[in-house]
Design a protein around this motif. Sequence first.
Motif, PDB file in Angstrom:
ATOM      1  N   ARG A 158       0.754  -1.254   0.135  1.00 16.72           N
ATOM      2  CA  ARG A 158       0.033   0.041   0.009  1.00 16.72           C
ATOM      3  C   ARG A 158       0.929   1.393  -0.046  1.00 16.72           C
ATOM      4  NH1 ARG A 158      -3.001  -1.053   5.655  1.00 16.72           N
ATOM      5  NH2 ARG A 158      -0.814  -1.283   5.893  1.00 16.72           N
ATOM      6  N   LEU A 159       0.344   2.152  -0.195  1.00 18.46           N
ATOM      7  CA  LEU A 159       1.062   3.666  -0.205  1.00 18.46           C
ATOM      8  C   LEU A 159       1.615   3.819   1.097  1.00 18.46           C
ATOM      9  CD1 LEU A 159       1.929   6.123  -1.842  1.00 18.46           C
ATOM     10  CD2 LEU A 159      -0.116   7.162  -1.177  1.00 18.46           C
ATOM     11  N   VAL A 160       0.889   3.477   2.103  1.00 16.03           N
ATOM     12  CA  VAL A 160       1.438   3.795   3.370  1.00 16.03           C
ATOM     13  C   VAL A 160       2.662   3.041   3.786  1.00 16.03           C
ATOM     14  CG1 VAL A 160      -0.206   2.358   4.544  1.00 16.03           C
ATOM     15  CG2 VAL A 160       0.927   4.226   5.792  1.00 16.03           C
ATOM     16  N   ASP A 161       2.747   1.761   3.277  1.00 20.54           N
ATOM     17  CA  ASP A 161       3.730   0.968   3.234  1.00 20.54           C
ATOM     18  C   ASP A 161       5.044   1.428   2.500  1.00 20.54           C
ATOM     19  OD1 ASP A 161       2.457  -0.909   4.713  1.00 20.54           O
ATOM     20  OD2 ASP A 161       1.582  -1.878   3.031  1.00 20.54           O
ATOM     21  N   LEU A 162       4.702   1.970   1.619  1.00 17.09           N
ATOM     22  CA  LEU A 162       5.856   2.725   0.789  1.00 17.09           C
ATOM     23  C   LEU A 162       6.417   3.736   1.277  1.00 17.09           C
ATOM     24  CD1 LEU A 162       4.637   2.388  -3.001  1.00 17.09           C
ATOM     25  CD2 LEU A 162       6.351   0.875  -1.819  1.00 17.09           C
ATOM     26  N   LEU A 163       5.601   4.566   2.176  1.00 17.44           N
ATOM     27  CA  LEU A 163       6.248   5.747   2.814  1.00 17.44           C
ATOM     28  C   LEU A 163       6.976   5.422   3.678  1.00 17.44           C
ATOM     29  CD1 LEU A 163       2.896   7.927   3.105  1.00 17.44           C
ATOM     30  CD2 LEU A 163       4.798   8.283   1.423  1.00 17.44           C
ATOM     31  N   ARG A 164       6.599   4.289   4.581  1.00 19.17           N
ATOM     32  CA  ARG A 164       7.574   3.722   5.519  1.00 19.17           C
ATOM     33  C   ARG A 164       8.919   3.252   5.140  1.00 19.17           C
ATOM     34  NH1 ARG A 164       5.070  -0.627   9.616  1.00 19.17           N
ATOM     35  NH2 ARG A 164       4.364  -1.300   7.577  1.00 19.17           N
ATOM     36  N   VAL A 174      10.140   9.446  -2.577  1.00 22.83           N
ATOM     37  CA  VAL A 174       9.730   9.470  -3.933  1.00 22.83           C
ATOM     38  C   VAL A 174      10.247   8.242  -4.760  1.00 22.83           C
ATOM     39  CG1 VAL A 174       9.894  10.900  -5.992  1.00 22.83           C
ATOM     40  CG2 VAL A 174       9.562  11.977  -3.766  1.00 22.83           C
ATOM     41  N   LEU A 175      11.517   8.062  -4.429  1.00 21.35           N
ATOM     42  CA  LEU A 175      11.980   6.745  -5.215  1.00 21.35           C
ATOM     43  C   LEU A 175      11.477   5.685  -4.823  1.00 21.35           C
ATOM     44  CD1 LEU A 175      15.863   7.660  -4.876  1.00 21.35           C
ATOM     45  CD2 LEU A 175      14.408   7.693  -6.948  1.00 21.35           C
ATOM     46  N   ALA A 176      10.845   5.033  -3.477  1.00 17.97           N
ATOM     47  CA  ALA A 176      10.232   4.092  -3.445  1.00 17.97           C
ATOM     48  C   ALA A 176       9.003   4.064  -3.882  1.00 17.97           C
ATOM     49  CB  ALA A 176      10.075   3.970  -1.960  1.00 17.97           C
ATOM     50  N   VAL A 177       7.990   5.465  -4.247  1.00 17.51           N
ATOM     51  CA  VAL A 177       6.792   5.182  -4.615  1.00 17.51           C
ATOM     52  C   VAL A 177       7.028   5.206  -6.308  1.00 17.51           C
ATOM     53  CG1 VAL A 177       4.799   6.801  -5.201  1.00 17.51           C
ATOM     54  CG2 VAL A 177       5.750   6.906  -2.989  1.00 17.51           C
ATOM     55  N   LEU A 178       7.852   5.721  -6.801  1.00 16.54           N
ATOM     56  CA  LEU A 178       8.155   5.534  -8.652  1.00 16.54           C
ATOM     57  C   LEU A 178       8.391   4.191  -8.581  1.00 16.54           C
ATOM     58  CD1 LEU A 178      10.395   8.808  -9.148  1.00 16.54           C
ATOM     59  CD2 LEU A 178       7.783   8.203  -9.538  1.00 16.54           C
ATOM     60  N   ARG A 179       9.215   3.342  -7.661  1.00 17.53           N
ATOM     61  CA  ARG A 179       9.642   2.190  -8.108  1.00 17.53           C
ATOM     62  C   ARG A 179       8.653   0.986  -8.114  1.00 17.53           C
ATOM     63  NH1 ARG A 179      14.914  -1.237  -5.942  1.00 17.53           N
ATOM     64  NH2 ARG A 179      14.769  -3.019  -7.089  1.00 17.53           N
ATOM     65  N   ASP A 220       1.852 -15.870  -7.226  1.00 20.12           N
ATOM     66  CA  ASP A 220       2.159 -17.123  -7.624  1.00 20.12           C
ATOM     67  C   ASP A 220       1.358 -17.668  -8.595  1.00 20.12           C
ATOM     68  OD1 ASP A 220       3.176 -19.523  -7.609  1.00 20.12           O
ATOM     69  OD2 ASP A 220       2.890 -20.089  -5.586  1.00 20.12           O
ATOM     70  N   THR A 221       1.651 -18.018  -9.990  1.00 22.53           N
ATOM     71  CA  THR A 221       0.863 -18.504 -10.728  1.00 22.53           C
ATOM     72  C   THR A 221       0.875 -19.903 -10.899  1.00 22.53           C
ATOM     73  OG1 THR A 221       2.522 -18.523 -12.676  1.00 22.53           O
ATOM     74  CG2 THR A 221       1.588 -16.357 -12.341  1.00 22.53           C
ATOM     75  N   GLY A 222       1.536 -20.552 -10.036  1.00 22.00           N
ATOM     76  CA  GLY A 222       1.517 -21.959 -10.057  1.00 22.00           C
ATOM     77  C   GLY A 222       2.901 -22.672 -10.332  1.00 22.00           C
ATOM     78  N   THR A 223       3.625 -22.040 -11.334  1.00 20.43           N
ATOM     79  CA  THR A 223       4.836 -22.480 -11.896  1.00 20.43           C
ATOM     80  C   THR A 223       5.819 -21.226 -11.805  1.00 20.43           C
ATOM     81  OG1 THR A 223       4.113 -21.926 -14.243  1.00 20.43           O
ATOM     82  CG2 THR A 223       3.953 -24.245 -13.492  1.00 20.43           C
ATOM     83  N   HIS A 224       5.234 -20.056 -11.857  1.00 14.89           N
ATOM     84  CA  HIS A 224       6.153 -18.769 -11.747  1.00 14.89           C
ATOM     85  C   HIS A 224       5.817 -17.879 -10.731  1.00 14.89           C
ATOM     86  CE1 HIS A 224       6.632 -20.469 -15.930  1.00 14.89           C
ATOM     87  NE2 HIS A 224       7.780 -19.280 -16.041  1.00 14.89           N
ATOM     88  N   PHE A 225       6.593 -17.030 -10.202  1.00 18.61           N
ATOM     89  CA  PHE A 225       6.377 -15.887  -9.368  1.00 18.61           C
ATOM     90  C   PHE A 225       6.368 -14.733 -10.196  1.00 18.61           C
ATOM     91  CE2 PHE A 225       8.249 -19.156  -6.293  1.00 18.61           C
ATOM     92  CZ  PHE A 225       7.334 -18.944  -5.326  1.00 18.61           C
ATOM     93  N   ARG A 226       5.439 -13.943 -10.142  1.00 20.63           N
ATOM     94  CA  ARG A 226       5.385 -12.625 -10.873  1.00 20.63           C
ATOM     95  C   ARG A 226       5.119 -11.470  -9.916  1.00 20.63           C
ATOM     96  NH1 ARG A 226       1.966 -12.326 -16.375  1.00 20.63           N
ATOM     97  NH2 ARG A 226       4.025 -13.466 -17.076  1.00 20.63           N
ATOM     98  N   ALA A 227       6.015 -10.507 -10.296  1.00 22.21           N
ATOM     99  CA  ALA A 227       5.935  -9.232  -9.582  1.00 22.21           C
ATOM    100  C   ALA A 227       5.890  -8.187 -10.288  1.00 22.21           C
ATOM    101  CB  ALA A 227       7.625  -9.047  -8.907  1.00 22.21           C
ATOM    102  N   LEU A 228       4.628  -7.404 -10.162  1.00 22.78           N
ATOM    103  CA  LEU A 228       4.435  -6.320 -10.789  1.00 22.78           C
ATOM    104  C   LEU A 228       4.249  -4.840 -10.215  1.00 22.78           C
ATOM    105  CD1 LEU A 228       2.085  -8.876 -10.553  1.00 22.78           C
ATOM    106  CD2 LEU A 228       1.652  -7.904 -12.913  1.00 22.78           C
ATOM    107  N   GLY A 229       4.489  -3.758 -10.529  1.00 25.88           N
ATOM    108  CA  GLY A 229       4.491  -2.486 -10.023  1.00 25.88           C
ATOM    109  C   GLY A 229       5.206  -1.718 -10.814  1.00 25.88           C
ATOM    110  N   GLY A 230       5.131  -0.220 -10.160  1.00 26.50           N
ATOM    111  CA  GLY A 230       5.864   0.909 -10.570  1.00 26.50           C
ATOM    112  C   GLY A 230       4.715   2.000 -11.144  1.00 26.50           C
ATOM    113  N   LEU A 231       5.319   3.278 -10.975  1.00 24.35           N
ATOM    114  CA  LEU A 231       4.260   4.294 -11.215  1.00 24.35           C
ATOM    115  C   LEU A 231       4.363   4.744 -12.609  1.00 24.35           C
ATOM    116  CD1 LEU A 231       2.068   6.134 -10.125  1.00 24.35           C
ATOM    117  CD2 LEU A 231       4.094   7.745  -9.405  1.00 24.35           C
ATOM    118  N   PHE A 232       5.483   5.608 -13.174  1.00 25.30           N
ATOM    119  CA  PHE A 232       5.741   5.976 -14.295  1.00 25.30           C
ATOM    120  C   PHE A 232       6.371   4.762 -15.407  1.00 25.30           C
ATOM    121  CE2 PHE A 232       5.964  10.279 -11.948  1.00 25.30           C
ATOM    122  CZ  PHE A 232       4.916  10.631 -12.681  1.00 25.30           C
ATOM    123  N   THR A 233       7.284   4.068 -14.791  1.00 27.36           N
ATOM    124  CA  THR A 233       7.946   2.994 -15.464  1.00 27.36           C
ATOM    125  C   THR A 233       7.229   1.634 -14.752  1.00 27.36           C
ATOM    126  OG1 THR A 233       9.825   4.300 -15.973  1.00 27.36           O
ATOM    127  CG2 THR A 233       9.694   1.679 -16.236  1.00 27.36           C
TER     128      THR A 233
END
Length: 541
Positions: free
Chosen positions: A187-193, A260-265, A273-286
């Motif tokens: 969450r956003l509050v987690d990124l602030l911390r 700011v860097l934490a929120v952007l990234r 967990d898709t069953g065979t892979h782990f997939r990480a998704l995120g990022g603001l502008f990129t």
Amino acid sequence: MSSEPGATALAPEAEAPWKTLSPRAPLAALFPVLGLVLRPMLGALLPTFFMRDGGFPAFIWAIILLFAGSSVAALLYEVATTRYRVVGAQLEIRSGVFTKTSRFIEAARVQNTEVVQPFVSKLLGLVELKVETASGQKAEGHLRGLTPGDAQALIDALHMARGNKAQALAPVGTPGEADGEVLANTRLVDLLRYGATATGLGVLAVVMGALNELMELFHDWALPWMQAHWKGLARPGMGWVSAVLVVLAGLLVLWLVNVVLAVLRFHGFRLVDTGTHFRALGGLFTSRQITVRHERIQQVVLDEPLLRRWFGFGSVEVETAGVRAGREAAERAELVVPVVPTSRMEALVDRLIPGLPAALGTLSLRPAHPKSLLRARIRAVGVSVLVATPATFLLWPWGVLAWALLPLQLVGAWFDWRFQGWLITDTLVVVRQGFWRRRTTVLQRARIQAVNAVQGPLERGYGIGHVRVAVAGSDVVLPSVSWDEAGRLIDALPAPRRTRQPPPGVRNPPGPSEGGAPSAADAEPAAASEPSLGLYSRLPE
């Protein structure tokens, strides 16, 4: 007759069509290509601003601009003419203008894939696909300017080429709709911390450089304004208040940059967990979307600095054999979960690397050798003397305060030594280092590439050493042990096998009848007869 099946099997591969990038690919690659060409030229052009008479002559500038323009045009043309296809179990990529290259990537060698969508590509509806193997410090296959559909088709083709034809992965470009079990979200509050508790030296250097540039502005504008409005600061002896305000302002800027860097990234980060892979998704502008196969994970690192432990969370870094360039460990990790509550860390690590005999908080780790504390204290005294001695002469009398570093270094050395530990099980190696920034590494023994026993000058005098366990792309150093035990460990890792010659100065380990480590022939029946007590239980004290 035996050649007919082979000819039939090769026919579809020979007819596999080539695919091109999107027509908008050169436009999406314009800014990265400009940065690639102009960045090395910037260092050469900077001195011209300090030259008299306008710097270089006009014809030199014309040559520089012509070279830069032709380089950019050639790289953009290379992007526009890049072709790729999946032939059998290989990904083939052809590119180049003057020098044409063909790259072949075995699907079975792919460590992970990363889908990146920079801001410009997002506006154009395109993505970049990086295919990483264990062959170098950058992605072996990098395709700029794919549509999300083409990127998804290529990922699925590589997935099916490995023999997993029954399961396709979740679509790319839709972070909120990835199918599978959500293991972590931020969450956003987690990124602030997370940003507020970051301690990156690179960010600190940038901020200090910016503050150095702003000092003239502070003296020319801010300080007179403060003295005019706050009469108390203009009184004699109150200059330290201004200094304190400047330090507080610098800390505030550092906090804001980290946040700011934490929120952007990591904005909208999810681990699925898709069953065979782990997939990480995120990022603001990129936007980034990283896919890692379950069986490719070789180590997991729990990063828990003291400040974050006080707030009850830490970070988890996942590494495969895909080697990445980067000074910080988190930059080399293929997948980083920024915020994980302490109460959920063990469960997440068990999903990433199964096999821990107990929760990480209850593991009975073997401590570092007692003599390594004396070595750490000698090092702490040496560092303190090297810093405090010149500070005393250069900054007298305030430089004397630098000697306060000595007791702090000694206390820090004790804490660092006290909380080190290591453990070897049948399948894993667990290493814990540090107190102020505690890092716990869980490494799969099957991924170990080499094991070295190292003994420095101070260690040689105390009869101790340390063991360095190398995997593809990184290594892990166990806390100090006796030199005899270091010789036994390099024979026990990565798996019990025939005893090799010990390093110079190490006596041969005793046989089973003498209470020593069992040989390979003795270890196999012992492993079959006793439950999962781990290799640690069979190593002599």
